[in-house]
Design an enzyme around this catalytic site. Sequence first.
Site, mmCIF file in Angstrom:
data_model
loop_
_atom_site.group_PDB
_atom_site.id
_atom_site.type_symbol
_atom_site.label_atom_id
_atom_site.label_comp_id
_atom_site.label_asym_id
_atom_site.label_seq_id
_atom_site.Cartn_x
_atom_site.Cartn_y
_atom_site.Cartn_z
ATOM 1 N N ASN A 7 0.894 -1.392 -0.179
ATOM 2 C CA ASN A 7 0.088 -0.046 -0.054
ATOM 3 C C ASN A 7 0.987 1.009 0.048
ATOM 4 O OD1 ASN A 7 -1.444 2.188 1.185
ATOM 5 N ND2 ASN A 7 -3.247 0.837 1.671
ATOM 6 N N ASP A 9 -0.108 4.359 -0.041
ATOM 7 C CA ASP A 9 -0.636 5.781 0.190
ATOM 8 C C ASP A 9 0.253 6.682 1.201
ATOM 9 O OD1 ASP A 9 -3.021 4.438 -0.969
ATOM 10 O OD2 ASP A 9 -4.045 4.032 0.866
ATOM 11 N N HIS A 10 0.932 6.159 2.098
ATOM 12 C CA HIS A 10 1.554 7.034 3.051
ATOM 13 C C HIS A 10 2.670 7.694 2.219
ATOM 14 C CE1 HIS A 10 -0.915 6.214 6.111
ATOM 15 N NE2 HIS A 10 -0.688 4.747 6.097
ATOM 16 N N ARG A 18 3.761 18.554 1.607
ATOM 17 C CA ARG A 18 4.681 19.817 1.163
ATOM 18 C C ARG A 18 3.873 20.136 -0.034
ATOM 19 N NH1 ARG A 18 9.033 22.866 1.991
ATOM 20 N NH2 ARG A 18 9.420 21.247 3.853
ATOM 21 N N HIS A 52 -5.353 3.795 -2.439
ATOM 22 C CA HIS A 52 -6.569 4.129 -1.796
ATOM 23 C C HIS A 52 -6.891 5.657 -2.315
ATOM 24 C CE1 HIS A 52 -9.299 4.461 1.724
ATOM 25 N NE2 HIS A 52 -10.054 4.838 0.854
ATOM 26 N N ARG A 54 -9.018 8.278 -1.729
ATOM 27 C CA ARG A 54 -10.193 8.701 -0.614
ATOM 28 C C ARG A 54 -11.074 9.874 -1.390
ATOM 29 N NH1 ARG A 54 -8.934 7.108 4.645
ATOM 30 N NH2 ARG A 54 -10.755 8.352 5.350
ATOM 31 N N ARG A 58 -7.019 13.168 0.242
ATOM 32 C CA ARG A 58 -6.005 13.614 1.288
ATOM 33 C C ARG A 58 -4.407 13.172 1.009
ATOM 34 N NH1 ARG A 58 -7.815 10.446 6.893
ATOM 35 N NH2 ARG A 58 -9.641 11.711 6.368
ATOM 36 N N HIS A 59 -4.431 11.837 0.389
ATOM 37 C CA HIS A 59 -3.202 11.356 -0.125
ATOM 38 C C HIS A 59 -3.025 11.187 -1.662
ATOM 39 C CE1 HIS A 59 -4.855 7.687 1.006
ATOM 40 N NE2 HIS A 59 -4.784 7.778 2.364
ATOM 41 N N GLU A 79 -8.459 0.816 -3.713
ATOM 42 C CA GLU A 79 -9.302 0.793 -2.470
ATOM 43 C C GLU A 79 -10.257 1.950 -2.658
ATOM 44 O OE1 GLU A 79 -6.631 0.051 0.865
ATOM 45 O OE2 GLU A 79 -8.142 1.093 2.310
ATOM 46 N N THR A 110 -8.009 3.849 7.566
ATOM 47 C CA THR A 110 -9.209 2.983 7.668
ATOM 48 C C THR A 110 -9.367 2.258 9.244
ATOM 49 O OG1 THR A 110 -9.032 2.872 5.286
ATOM 50 C CG2 THR A 110 -10.839 1.409 6.360
ATOM 51 N N GLU A 160 -11.065 -9.187 2.340
ATOM 52 C CA GLU A 160 -9.974 -8.838 3.402
ATOM 53 C C GLU A 160 -10.255 -8.550 4.873
ATOM 54 O OE1 GLU A 160 -7.287 -5.679 1.789
ATOM 55 O OE2 GLU A 160 -6.444 -5.108 3.787
ATOM 56 N N HIS A 200 -4.123 -4.457 7.486
ATOM 57 C CA HIS A 200 -4.011 -3.135 8.529
ATOM 58 C C HIS A 200 -3.277 -3.420 9.689
ATOM 59 C CE1 HIS A 200 -5.998 0.673 9.069
ATOM 60 N NE2 HIS A 200 -5.588 0.421 10.218
ATOM 61 N N GLY A 201 -2.299 -2.577 9.909
ATOM 62 C CA GLY A 201 -1.310 -2.779 11.264
ATOM 63 C C GLY A 201 -0.457 -3.810 11.208
ATOM 64 N N GLY A 222 1.234 -1.394 4.308
ATOM 65 C CA GLY A 222 1.479 0.048 3.967
ATOM 66 C C GLY A 222 2.369 0.683 4.910
ATOM 67 N N HIS A 223 1.881 1.030 6.226
ATOM 68 C CA HIS A 223 2.622 1.883 7.124
ATOM 69 C C HIS A 223 3.905 1.307 7.564
ATOM 70 C CE1 HIS A 223 3.371 4.024 11.013
ATOM 71 N NE2 HIS A 223 2.940 5.156 10.257
HETATM 72 N N1 PXP Z 1 -5.802 -2.781 4.016
HETATM 73 C C1 PXP Z 1 -6.726 -1.751 3.938
HETATM 74 C C2 PXP Z 1 -8.110 -2.090 3.527
HETATM 75 C C3 PXP Z 1 -6.615 -0.521 4.468
HETATM 76 O O1 PXP Z 1 -7.400 0.383 4.149
HETATM 77 C C4 PXP Z 1 -5.049 -0.132 4.915
HETATM 78 C C5 PXP Z 1 -4.783 1.098 5.427
HETATM 79 O O2 PXP Z 1 -4.478 1.851 4.326
HETATM 80 C C6 PXP Z 1 -4.205 -1.192 4.677
HETATM 81 C C7 PXP Z 1 -4.623 -2.600 4.353
HETATM 82 C C8 PXP Z 1 -2.705 -1.021 5.408
HETATM 83 O O3 PXP Z 1 -2.591 -0.870 6.596
HETATM 84 P P1 PXP Z 1 -1.293 -0.526 7.195
HETATM 85 O O4 PXP Z 1 -0.906 0.849 6.457
HETATM 86 O O5 PXP Z 1 -1.519 -0.255 8.726
HETATM 87 O O6 PXP Z 1 -0.301 -1.195 6.766
#
Ligand code: PXP
Length: 250
Positions: A7, A9-10, A18, A52, A54, A58-59, A79, A110, A160, A200-201, A222-223
């Site tokens: 992912n 997005d970040h 910026r 994603h 949104r 925002r990103h 997403e 999310t 998922e 997620h996480g 992602g993160h």
């Molecule tokens: N899957 C979904 C559906 C998400 O919304 C996210 C967060 O954007 C992720 C996976 C990835 O989560 P993380 O950034 O915490 O790894």
Amino acid sequence: MILLGVNIDHCATVRQARYRGYDQTAPGPVEPDPVALAVLAEQAGADGITIHLREDRRHIQEHDVWRLKEASKTRINLEMACTPAMIAFALKVNPHSVCIVPESREEISTEGGLDVLGQRDRVQACVEAMNAAGIVTSLFIDPDRAQIEMSAQLGAPWVELHTGAWANVWHTAERAAEFARLVAGAESAHEAGLVVNAGHGINYANVAEIRMLPHVRELNIGHSLISRALSTGIAEAVQTMRSLMNPKNL
Ligand code: PXP
């Protein structure tokens, strides 16, 4: 072999910090580019890229999705919220899959799974439109039996499972119970004929446990990957900048 969906997005979150409001497609200093990062991730072995778009932009921006479509050599997982505007956009982009998530403007990322039971008609319209277009629908849901069964009933091929609640309590005594919920959810989804993904996480510490989830096909992360890339990349970044500042001392 468990697949890795990356992912990006970040990366766009850092760019927007910026360059929000700039013409981001004009030549110039706009960085970091999430699409360039996606290409590097693919070259390093990512099995797919999640992006994603949104509602509040925002990103990720629309031009990121179109540029990724041009550049990606793997699979794009778009997403998105379950809205008519996003369904129309997905049909134009034609990604490999869409992952339907709940969206609220206040959350940073999310926060909870999609309420498939509560939004049955909206979700069904989306699944039917995607199925007709040959786009795989994945529903991002909590490991809840009723949500899983309704996902299968609506004809979504993938779910998922939301691993956020488990990840949040990973360092506490509640972790075993949350993991057991995920295991039960994965079993129910598999029995219902759904392909099981999770996300997620997930990070470098907890992946050792989540990889034991039965039937899991792909983890979307992602993160933690972006955080790791910042840490492992900072030494080169500082060294290169110091050299450019002081070329005569080389
Ligand atoms: N899957 C979904 C559906 C998400 O919304 C996210 C967060 O954007 C992720 C996976 C990835 O989560 P993380 O950034 O915490 O790894």
